[in-house]
Write a protein that holds these residues in place. Structure first.
Motif, mmCIF file in Angstrom:
data_model
loop_
_atom_site.group_PDB
_atom_site.id
_atom_site.type_symbol
_atom_site.label_atom_id
_atom_site.label_comp_id
_atom_site.label_asym_id
_atom_site.label_seq_id
_atom_site.Cartn_x
_atom_site.Cartn_y
_atom_site.Cartn_z
ATOM 1 N N ASN A 135 1.048 -0.989 0.071
ATOM 2 C CA ASN A 135 0.100 -0.472 0.062
ATOM 3 C C ASN A 135 0.860 1.465 0.003
ATOM 4 O OD1 ASN A 135 -2.150 -1.451 0.389
ATOM 5 N ND2 ASN A 135 -1.672 -1.904 2.722
ATOM 6 N N PRO A 136 0.328 2.400 -0.967
ATOM 7 C CA PRO A 136 1.520 3.770 -0.435
ATOM 8 C C PRO A 136 1.041 4.436 0.195
ATOM 9 C CG PRO A 136 -0.219 4.041 -2.306
ATOM 10 C CD PRO A 136 -0.550 2.333 -1.473
ATOM 11 N N VAL A 137 2.193 4.788 1.143
ATOM 12 C CA VAL A 137 2.335 5.430 2.337
ATOM 13 C C VAL A 137 3.206 7.224 2.415
ATOM 14 C CG1 VAL A 137 1.318 3.537 3.863
ATOM 15 C CG2 VAL A 137 3.782 3.933 3.386
ATOM 16 N N ALA A 138 2.499 8.094 3.208
ATOM 17 C CA ALA A 138 3.681 8.288 2.928
ATOM 18 C C ALA A 138 4.731 9.218 4.642
ATOM 19 C CB ALA A 138 3.086 9.854 2.700
ATOM 20 N N GLY A 139 6.029 8.352 3.652
ATOM 21 C CA GLY A 139 6.502 8.586 4.993
ATOM 22 C C GLY A 139 7.588 6.727 4.921
ATOM 23 N N PRO A 140 8.669 7.088 5.156
ATOM 24 C CA PRO A 140 9.752 5.646 4.762
ATOM 25 C C PRO A 140 9.479 4.298 5.968
ATOM 26 C CG PRO A 140 10.562 7.370 7.241
ATOM 27 C CD PRO A 140 9.048 7.442 6.510
ATOM 28 N N PHE A 141 8.352 3.865 5.202
ATOM 29 C CA PHE A 141 7.767 2.682 5.465
ATOM 30 C C PHE A 141 7.476 1.775 4.538
ATOM 31 C CE2 PHE A 141 6.802 5.544 9.078
ATOM 32 C CZ PHE A 141 7.945 4.755 10.299
ATOM 33 N N PHE A 142 7.379 0.320 4.922
ATOM 34 C CA PHE A 142 6.229 -0.509 3.596
ATOM 35 C C PHE A 142 5.544 -0.883 4.574
ATOM 36 C CE2 PHE A 142 10.865 -1.951 2.473
ATOM 37 C CZ PHE A 142 10.942 -1.436 1.788
ATOM 38 N N ASN A 143 4.133 -0.925 4.033
ATOM 39 C CA ASN A 143 2.889 -1.321 4.662
ATOM 40 C C ASN A 143 2.045 -2.163 3.227
ATOM 41 O OD1 ASN A 143 -0.156 -0.687 4.256
ATOM 42 N ND2 ASN A 143 0.192 -0.088 6.390
ATOM 43 N N LEU A 144 2.019 -3.787 3.863
ATOM 44 C CA LEU A 144 1.964 -4.171 3.331
ATOM 45 C C LEU A 144 0.502 -5.116 4.225
ATOM 46 C CD1 LEU A 144 5.380 -6.688 2.637
ATOM 47 C CD2 LEU A 144 4.256 -4.363 1.726
ATOM 48 N N SER A 145 -0.338 -5.268 3.265
ATOM 49 C CA SER A 145 -1.730 -6.356 2.806
ATOM 50 C C SER A 145 -1.517 -8.103 2.786
ATOM 51 C CB SER A 145 -2.977 -5.394 2.654
ATOM 52 O OG SER A 145 -3.097 -4.154 3.842
ATOM 53 N N THR A 146 -2.070 -8.721 3.740
ATOM 54 C CA THR A 146 -2.003 -10.116 2.846
ATOM 55 C C THR A 146 -3.164 -10.348 3.719
ATOM 56 O OG1 THR A 146 -0.949 -10.718 4.942
ATOM 57 C CG2 THR A 146 0.185 -10.253 3.513
ATOM 58 N N PRO A 147 -3.986 -11.597 3.606
ATOM 59 C CA PRO A 147 -5.247 -11.894 3.893
ATOM 60 C C PRO A 147 -4.583 -13.351 4.879
ATOM 61 C CG PRO A 147 -5.226 -12.233 0.976
ATOM 62 C CD PRO A 147 -3.588 -11.976 1.996
ATOM 63 N N GLU A 148 -5.624 -13.027 5.329
ATOM 64 C CA GLU A 148 -6.165 -14.839 6.295
ATOM 65 C C GLU A 148 -7.411 -15.202 6.451
ATOM 66 O OE1 GLU A 148 -3.771 -12.982 10.077
ATOM 67 O OE2 GLU A 148 -1.400 -13.417 9.201
ATOM 68 N N PRO A 149 -7.139 -16.552 6.686
ATOM 69 C CA PRO A 149 -8.280 -17.371 7.262
ATOM 70 C C PRO A 149 -9.010 -16.388 8.310
ATOM 71 C CG PRO A 149 -6.661 -18.345 8.116
ATOM 72 C CD PRO A 149 -5.896 -17.990 6.974
ATOM 73 N N THR A 150 -10.720 -16.807 7.870
ATOM 74 C CA THR A 150 -11.192 -16.439 9.381
ATOM 75 C C THR A 150 -11.009 -17.606 10.640
ATOM 76 O OG1 THR A 150 -12.785 -14.581 8.600
ATOM 77 C CG2 THR A 150 -13.275 -15.716 9.459
ATOM 78 N N GLY A 151 -11.832 -18.502 10.304
ATOM 79 C CA GLY A 151 -11.099 -19.462 11.173
ATOM 80 C C GLY A 151 -12.406 -20.704 11.105
ATOM 81 N N VAL A 152 -13.355 -20.679 12.210
ATOM 82 C CA VAL A 152 -14.503 -21.826 12.160
ATOM 83 C C VAL A 152 -15.868 -21.489 11.064
ATOM 84 C CG1 VAL A 152 -15.764 -23.269 12.627
ATOM 85 C CG2 VAL A 152 -13.147 -23.020 13.736
ATOM 86 N N VAL A 153 -16.082 -21.632 9.859
ATOM 87 C CA VAL A 153 -17.497 -21.132 9.162
ATOM 88 C C VAL A 153 -17.809 -22.603 9.310
ATOM 89 C CG1 VAL A 153 -17.768 -20.159 6.848
ATOM 90 C CG2 VAL A 153 -15.574 -19.843 7.209
ATOM 91 N N ALA A 154 -19.608 -22.340 9.515
ATOM 92 C CA ALA A 154 -20.260 -23.009 9.434
ATOM 93 C C ALA A 154 -21.165 -22.443 8.117
ATOM 94 C CB ALA A 154 -21.441 -22.620 11.202
ATOM 95 N N ILE A 155 -21.822 -23.629 8.074
ATOM 96 C CA ILE A 155 -22.906 -23.702 6.109
ATOM 97 C C ILE A 155 -24.010 -24.012 6.332
ATOM 98 C CG2 ILE A 155 -22.472 -23.901 3.916
ATOM 99 C CD1 ILE A 155 -18.769 -24.241 4.266
ATOM 100 N N VAL A 156 -24.539 -23.415 5.896
ATOM 101 C CA VAL A 156 -25.726 -24.460 5.791
ATOM 102 C C VAL A 156 -25.992 -24.237 3.838
ATOM 103 C CG1 VAL A 156 -28.813 -24.147 5.790
ATOM 104 C CG2 VAL A 156 -26.766 -23.353 7.460
ATOM 105 N N ALA A 157 -25.961 -25.688 3.523
ATOM 106 C CA ALA A 157 -25.314 -25.798 2.443
ATOM 107 C C ALA A 157 -26.783 -25.763 1.866
ATOM 108 C CB ALA A 157 -25.193 -26.912 2.484
ATOM 109 N N PRO A 158 -26.962 -25.741 0.336
ATOM 110 C CA PRO A 158 -28.249 -25.352 -0.141
ATOM 111 C C PRO A 158 -28.878 -26.250 -0.955
ATOM 112 C CG PRO A 158 -25.586 -25.152 -1.901
ATOM 113 C CD PRO A 158 -25.495 -25.157 -0.596
#
Length: 298
Positions: A135-158
């Motif tokens: 991500n572009p930032v104003a300053g001497p930094f790297f700003n990195l975004s990465t996806p992580e899984p949410t956890g346990v997902v309960a699914i009501v199937a079709p």
């Protein structure tokens, strides 16, 4: 005894929880019939205790599955697709009875489901580049975004698309590192229970996917209110049940995926919305500069 006079061995269907095949702790079963009303099988009528046990199994499996490399998850999912391919005739038979389709139409749906599983397997090591980045930032930094899984997902199937729809809701959840507790279609649970047999004989660790058969209204409530469930997929829930479960899910701020227009036709291009629905974004700041001997930025 001649072949024509012997009695067939009827298949016993069980739940799939934690990599094992338990009966419902309640001992209850219910009859499943085809579209003509012909009896097909007795299947377990899962209880609230079964739902809680499935959540425990899913939570236990989450650390190892989410910590695996994306490439490894893709290999495991592809192995599942291989197993499905080898049993496509069995699933075509199950789908034909469950949905009242011709043999050719059921076979086409199973082939589409296998292809869908392969498609999601290919996304495991690519979704991070699509939704993450610098991500572009104003300053001497790297700003990195990465996806992580949410956890346990309960699914009501079709409820209607008992196999293609089922695969379309399970595969993206586990492809991104989550674990799942799935309430199978109440009317047509046999393809889901048979899928559990495939998962058990593939390389998928026990507990990553847990399959319950029974009433969505009875099982959905304890899962939606469960404090160790992180997200809820309402694809197979009717409007009234979906509203009830969404209210219960708000108690611990679960992510909720509501059925959309794309869920009306599972044969259409699924896009990436199910892959991103159960991902959290982690953003890390790191100072820029030259690296010292220790590798630390100054």
């Amino acid at each position: 005894m001649s072949e024509s006079s012997r009695l067939s061995v009827l298949k016993t269907y069980k739940l799939y929880v934690g990599g094992k095949f338990p009966r419902s702790e309640s001992g209850r079963v219910y009859e499943v019939t085809d579209h003509k009303g012909t009896w097909l099988a007795n299947v377990p009528l899962s209880s609230r205790k079964d739902a809680r046990d499935a959540v425990v199994a899913a939570r236990k499996a989450f650390g190892g599955w989410s910590g695996a490399t994306a490439y490894n998850r893709g290999q495991v999912l592809y192995r599942v697709a291989e197993m499905l391919e080898g049993r496509r005739n069995q699933f075509a038979h199950e789908v034909a009875h469950a949905e009242g389709l011709s043999k050719s139409a059921a076979a086409a749906q199973v082939e589409a489901a296998v292809d869908r599983w392969v498609w999601y397997a290919g996304w495991t090591d690519k979704i991070g580049q699509v939704v993450g980045g610098g991500n572009p930032v104003a300053g001497p930094f790297f700003n990195l975004s990465t996806p992580e899984p949410t956890g346990v997902v309960a699914i009501v199937a079709p409820q209607e698309s008992s196999f293609l729809g089922l695969v379309s809701v399970i595969a993206p959840v586990i492809a991104t590192g989550n674990t799942a507790v799935v309430i199978a279609s109440e009317r047509s649970p046999l393809p889901a229970l048979a899928l559990g047999e495939v998962l058990a004989t593939s390389d998928l660790p026990g507990g990553v996917v847990n399959v319950l058969s029974g009433k969505a209204a009875e099982l959905g409530a304890p899962l939606a209110a469960h404090q160790d469930v992180n997200a809820l997929d309402l694809t197979g829930a009717g409007p009234e049940l979906a509203k009830e479960l969404e209210i219960a899910a708000a108690d611990n701020l679960k992510r909720v995926l509501r059925p959309g227009p794309a869920d009306a036709d599972f044969t259409a291009d699924p896009g990436t919305h199910r892959l991103t629905a159960f991902l959290e974004t982690k953003t890390v700041w790191h100072p820029t500069g030259s690296l010292g001997a220790s590798g630390t930025a100054y």
